[in-house]
Design a protein around this motif. Structure first.
Motif, PDB file in Angstrom:
ATOM      1  N   MET A   1       0.794  -1.168   0.035  1.00 40.74           N
ATOM      2  CA  MET A   1       0.007  -0.080   0.016  1.00 40.74           C
ATOM      3  C   MET A   1       0.937   1.239   0.022  1.00 40.74           C
ATOM      4  SD  MET A   1      -3.037   1.003   2.721  1.00 40.74           S
ATOM      5  CE  MET A   1      -4.303   1.999   2.348  1.00 40.74           C
ATOM      6  N   ASP A   2       0.523   2.310  -0.671  1.00 38.05           N
ATOM      7  CA  ASP A   2       1.135   3.544  -0.700  1.00 38.05           C
ATOM      8  C   ASP A   2       0.123   4.660  -0.678  1.00 38.05           C
ATOM      9  OD1 ASP A   2       0.420   4.056  -3.275  1.00 38.05           O
ATOM     10  OD2 ASP A   2       2.029   3.590  -4.401  1.00 38.05           O
ATOM     11  N   ILE A   3       0.555   5.931  -0.872  1.00 43.06           N
ATOM     12  CA  ILE A   3      -0.087   7.307  -0.570  1.00 43.06           C
ATOM     13  C   ILE A   3      -1.380   7.233  -1.299  1.00 43.06           C
ATOM     14  CG2 ILE A   3       1.499   8.518  -1.983  1.00 43.06           C
ATOM     15  CD1 ILE A   3       0.781  10.829   0.052  1.00 43.06           C
ATOM     16  N   SER A   4      -0.918   6.566  -2.762  1.00 44.65           N
ATOM     17  CA  SER A   4      -2.115   6.710  -3.634  1.00 44.65           C
ATOM     18  C   SER A   4      -3.335   5.928  -3.388  1.00 44.65           C
ATOM     19  CB  SER A   4      -1.809   6.404  -5.084  1.00 44.65           C
ATOM     20  OG  SER A   4      -1.154   5.123  -5.152  1.00 44.65           O
ATOM     21  N   ASP A   5      -3.138   4.888  -2.203  1.00 47.75           N
ATOM     22  CA  ASP A   5      -4.402   4.195  -2.022  1.00 47.75           C
ATOM     23  C   ASP A   5      -4.887   4.481  -0.780  1.00 47.75           C
ATOM     24  OD1 ASP A   5      -3.450   1.777  -3.727  1.00 47.75           O
ATOM     25  OD2 ASP A   5      -1.660   1.530  -2.764  1.00 47.75           O
ATOM     26  N   LEU A   6      -4.382   5.892  -0.293  1.00 46.83           N
ATOM     27  CA  LEU A   6      -5.270   6.361   0.883  1.00 46.83           C
ATOM     28  C   LEU A   6      -6.623   6.997   0.597  1.00 46.83           C
ATOM     29  CD1 LEU A   6      -2.169   7.922   2.874  1.00 46.83           C
ATOM     30  CD2 LEU A   6      -3.585   5.807   3.635  1.00 46.83           C
ATOM     31  N   ARG A   7      -7.715   6.736   1.477  1.00 52.64           N
ATOM     32  CA  ARG A   7      -8.904   7.456   1.467  1.00 52.64           C
ATOM     33  C   ARG A   7      -9.031   7.903   2.728  1.00 52.64           C
ATOM     34  NH1 ARG A   7     -11.304   6.144  -3.187  1.00 52.64           N
ATOM     35  NH2 ARG A   7     -13.419   7.021  -2.637  1.00 52.64           N
ATOM     36  N   VAL A 365       7.125  17.357   6.470  1.00 54.76           N
ATOM     37  CA  VAL A 365       6.320  17.267   7.791  1.00 54.76           C
ATOM     38  C   VAL A 365       5.370  16.292   7.356  1.00 54.76           C
ATOM     39  CG1 VAL A 365       7.419  19.032   9.018  1.00 54.76           C
ATOM     40  CG2 VAL A 365       5.252  19.292   7.928  1.00 54.76           C
ATOM     41  N   ASN A 366       4.665  16.789   6.267  1.00 56.86           N
ATOM     42  CA  ASN A 366       3.282  16.053   6.126  1.00 56.86           C
ATOM     43  C   ASN A 366       3.668  14.493   5.398  1.00 56.86           C
ATOM     44  OD1 ASN A 366       1.586  18.012   6.489  1.00 56.86           O
ATOM     45  ND2 ASN A 366       1.530  18.970   4.374  1.00 56.86           N
ATOM     46  N   ALA A 367       4.810  14.464   4.670  1.00 55.72           N
ATOM     47  CA  ALA A 367       5.307  12.858   4.467  1.00 55.72           C
ATOM     48  C   ALA A 367       5.133  12.253   5.407  1.00 55.72           C
ATOM     49  CB  ALA A 367       6.244  13.097   3.381  1.00 55.72           C
ATOM     50  N   ALA A 368       5.809  12.597   6.566  1.00 55.82           N
ATOM     51  CA  ALA A 368       6.369  12.166   7.721  1.00 55.82           C
ATOM     52  C   ALA A 368       4.589  11.545   8.487  1.00 55.82           C
ATOM     53  CB  ALA A 368       6.870  12.534   8.739  1.00 55.82           C
ATOM     54  N   LEU A 369       3.979  12.205   8.164  1.00 57.44           N
ATOM     55  CA  LEU A 369       2.425  11.808   8.934  1.00 57.44           C
ATOM     56  C   LEU A 369       2.084  10.719   8.016  1.00 57.44           C
ATOM     57  CD1 LEU A 369       0.051  12.323  10.653  1.00 57.44           C
ATOM     58  CD2 LEU A 369      -0.811  14.196   9.184  1.00 57.44           C
ATOM     59  N   ILE A 370       1.983  10.878   6.742  1.00 55.18           N
ATOM     60  CA  ILE A 370       1.371   9.895   5.570  1.00 55.18           C
ATOM     61  C   ILE A 370       1.935   8.514   6.150  1.00 55.18           C
ATOM     62  CG2 ILE A 370       1.276   9.135   3.398  1.00 55.18           C
ATOM     63  CD1 ILE A 370      -0.297  11.765   4.590  1.00 55.18           C
ATOM     64  N   ASP A 371       3.532   8.404   6.552  1.00 58.23           N
ATOM     65  CA  ASP A 371       4.126   7.214   6.742  1.00 58.23           C
ATOM     66  C   ASP A 371       3.269   6.794   7.993  1.00 58.23           C
ATOM     67  OD1 ASP A 371       6.157   7.537   4.432  1.00 58.23           O
ATOM     68  OD2 ASP A 371       7.432   8.319   5.747  1.00 58.23           O
ATOM     69  N   SER A 372       2.948   7.528   8.947  1.00 50.03           N
ATOM     70  CA  SER A 372       2.266   6.923  10.042  1.00 50.03           C
ATOM     71  C   SER A 372       0.963   6.474   9.761  1.00 50.03           C
ATOM     72  CB  SER A 372       2.147   8.182  11.042  1.00 50.03           C
ATOM     73  OG  SER A 372       3.483   8.314  11.471  1.00 50.03           O
ATOM     74  N   TYR A 373       0.165   7.087   8.699  1.00 52.18           N
ATOM     75  CA  TYR A 373      -1.003   6.527   8.387  1.00 52.18           C
ATOM     76  C   TYR A 373      -0.878   5.208   7.947  1.00 52.18           C
ATOM     77  CZ  TYR A 373      -3.466  11.239   7.888  1.00 52.18           C
ATOM     78  OH  TYR A 373      -4.006  12.455   8.001  1.00 52.18           O
ATOM     79  N   LEU A 374      -0.005   5.028   7.023  1.00 51.00           N
ATOM     80  CA  LEU A 374       0.288   3.640   6.200  1.00 51.00           C
ATOM     81  C   LEU A 374       0.897   2.747   7.311  1.00 51.00           C
ATOM     82  CD1 LEU A 374       2.259   5.065   3.200  1.00 51.00           C
ATOM     83  CD2 LEU A 374      -0.186   4.163   3.321  1.00 51.00           C
ATOM     84  N   ARG A 375       1.604   3.036   8.328  1.00 46.32           N
ATOM     85  CA  ARG A 375       1.790   2.236   9.388  1.00 46.32           C
ATOM     86  C   ARG A 375       0.784   1.553  10.206  1.00 46.32           C
ATOM     87  NH1 ARG A 375       2.440   2.954  14.746  1.00 46.32           N
ATOM     88  NH2 ARG A 375       2.328   5.266  14.521  1.00 46.32           N
ATOM     89  N   ILE A 376      -0.048   2.541  10.444  1.00 51.98           N
ATOM     90  CA  ILE A 376      -1.389   2.385  11.351  1.00 51.98           C
ATOM     91  C   ILE A 376      -2.249   1.312  10.586  1.00 51.98           C
ATOM     92  CG2 ILE A 376      -3.551   3.137  12.441  1.00 51.98           C
ATOM     93  CD1 ILE A 376      -1.563   5.666  13.026  1.00 51.98           C
ATOM     94  N   ILE A 377      -2.479   1.490   9.337  1.00 53.17           N
ATOM     95  CA  ILE A 377      -3.222   0.632   8.445  1.00 53.17           C
ATOM     96  C   ILE A 377      -2.483  -0.855   8.337  1.00 53.17           C
ATOM     97  CG2 ILE A 377      -3.981   0.130   6.076  1.00 53.17           C
ATOM     98  CD1 ILE A 377      -4.489   3.462   5.747  1.00 53.17           C
TER      99      ILE A 377
END
Length: 393
Positions: A1-7, A365-377
């Motif tokens: 999963m990567d950022i383009s898969d986020l909803r 800083v926003n890229a770091a938050l997205i990394d956390s989104y992906l980790r939690i998913i």
């Protein structure tokens, strides 16, 4: 999963109807997500004439004006129409940005749908009651916040000092950092404009003490004005420049009759205004980060701030400015008098502050938050689940 898969379904009590540091950060996050191919849907109160156009699609939710702060609105529900919209959108992450009724309903829905939910912490809500004669409510508010944040998979603070406070308050077991960035086009030393200063009646050799932000009592306006009284009694040459607007402006103008109030500024104008100061004075104890502190550092001026969450992670005491115990009027006055009377000290602290602001870019800083989104998913996909109830010890 990567950022383009986020909803991402984002819930906030104020996305764009009143401009403040928190919703500016949220709009920048949404712009970054959309630019990188993610899908985002925002659920927030709306008004006919918002402060600025929103990034992304906003679904309005019912709200009412907040007593004594009518410019802000309190969401009163997550209506069935919004719930249907959420189900059609099919988010794989809920992000809640304010711990009011809308936030609570969003967390409940996320858990019902078995979707991860995170919360970002933007201000110290529990401290606000001190400024309105309701300090006795603070323990109850802290307990309510703890219950709310414990129901989330993770929470994010804008500074390490705020994250540590949240850990000490036992708000969640997973506390991360989503810091703030700086727009270098707007905030840089080249924005300083001596001609603009002169147009306000400020001589080139008069040091300017600046205030920037929402003009509300919880920003420490009483401490700011008492400190200026001390400087005037000491006959320290200076001028006060206030950049911003808010419900306490009339009180502040009466309290500082010799100050210059230029009102709300946007874009390059706010960069010019802050860069045209000689120092920033930020006595607020309610900040979780203090965007204006970082902006002042980026334009190359020293900052005198309270030892508070946010500021103490930005200001290097004695090098980029001074950190003073909250409410210590004499100490604040000493620090400001030092910078008012020593131009070389101002220059050195400003240069150090500009250098220290270097790592704070919005995309980073926003890229770091997205990394956390992906980790939690990923953790959820691997079998990690929150308990149906999260007891508070």
């Amino acid at each position: 999963m990567d950022i383009s898969d986020l909803r991402i379904a984002l819930f906030t009590g104020n996305y764009n109807y009143v401009r403040d540091g928190a919703n500016q950060a949220l709009n920048r996050l949404v712009e970054f997500l959309l630019r990188r191919g993610a899908a985002v849907r925002i659920y927030s109160p709306t008004v006919k004439k918002p402060a600025f156009p929103p990034n992304g699609d906003v679904v309005g939710v019912p709200s009412i004006p907040i007593p004594r702060r009518a410019e802000y609105r309190a969401p009163i529900m997550l209506p069935p129409s919004a719930k249907r919209d959420i189900r059609r959108f099919r988010p794989n992450m809920f992000h809640v940005a304010s711990p009011e009724l809308l936030g609570h309903r969003a967390v409940t829905l996320a858990r019902r749908l078995d979707v991860p939910v995170v919360a970002s912490v933007h201000t110290r809500f529990e401290t606000y009651f001190r400024y309105y004669g309701l300090a006795f409510l603070e323990p109850l508010v802290v307990a309510g916040l703890r219950r709310f944040y414990r129901r989330c998979d993770a929470i994010f603070a804008p500074s390490e000092s705020m994250a540590q406070l949240l850990r000490e308050q036992r708000m969640n077991f997973d506390v991360g950092i989503w810091t703030r960035g700086i727009d270098r086009e707007i905030f840089n030393p080249g924005r300083r404009d001596p001609a603009w200063r002169r147009s306000l009646g400020i001589a080139d050799d008069v040091p300017v003490i600046g205030f920037a932000g929402r003009v509300v009592m919880e920003k420490g306006l009483d401490v700011f004005s008492d400190t200026i009284d001390h400087l005037e009694r000491r006959q320290v040459r200076h001028k006060v420049l206030v950049v911003g607007d808010g419900p306490a402006r009339n009180w502040f103008e009466k309290r500082l009759p010799n100050a210059i109030f230029v009102g709300f500024q946007r874009g390059g104008d706010v960069g010019r205004a802050i860069a045209s100061m000689d120092m920033l004075f930020n006595p607020s104890m309610t900040e979780t980060f203090g965007n204006v502190t970082l902006e002042a550092m980026a334009v190359g001026i020293p900052v005198v701030a309270a030892i508070a969450t946010g500021s103490q992670c930005l200001v290097d005491d004695g090098r980029t400015g001074r950190l003073i115990r909250g409410g210590a009027i004499t100490a604040y006055a000493d620090a400001l008098a030092f910078y008012c009377t020593d131009a070389e000290a101002r220059r050195a602290a400003g240069a150090a502050g500009e250098a220290a602001s270097g790592p704070y870019g919005w995309d980073e800083v926003n890229a770091a938050l997205i990394d956390s989104y992906l980790r939690i998913i990923r953790q959820r996909a691997a079998g990690g689940r929150l308990p149906r109830s999260s007891p508070v010890p």
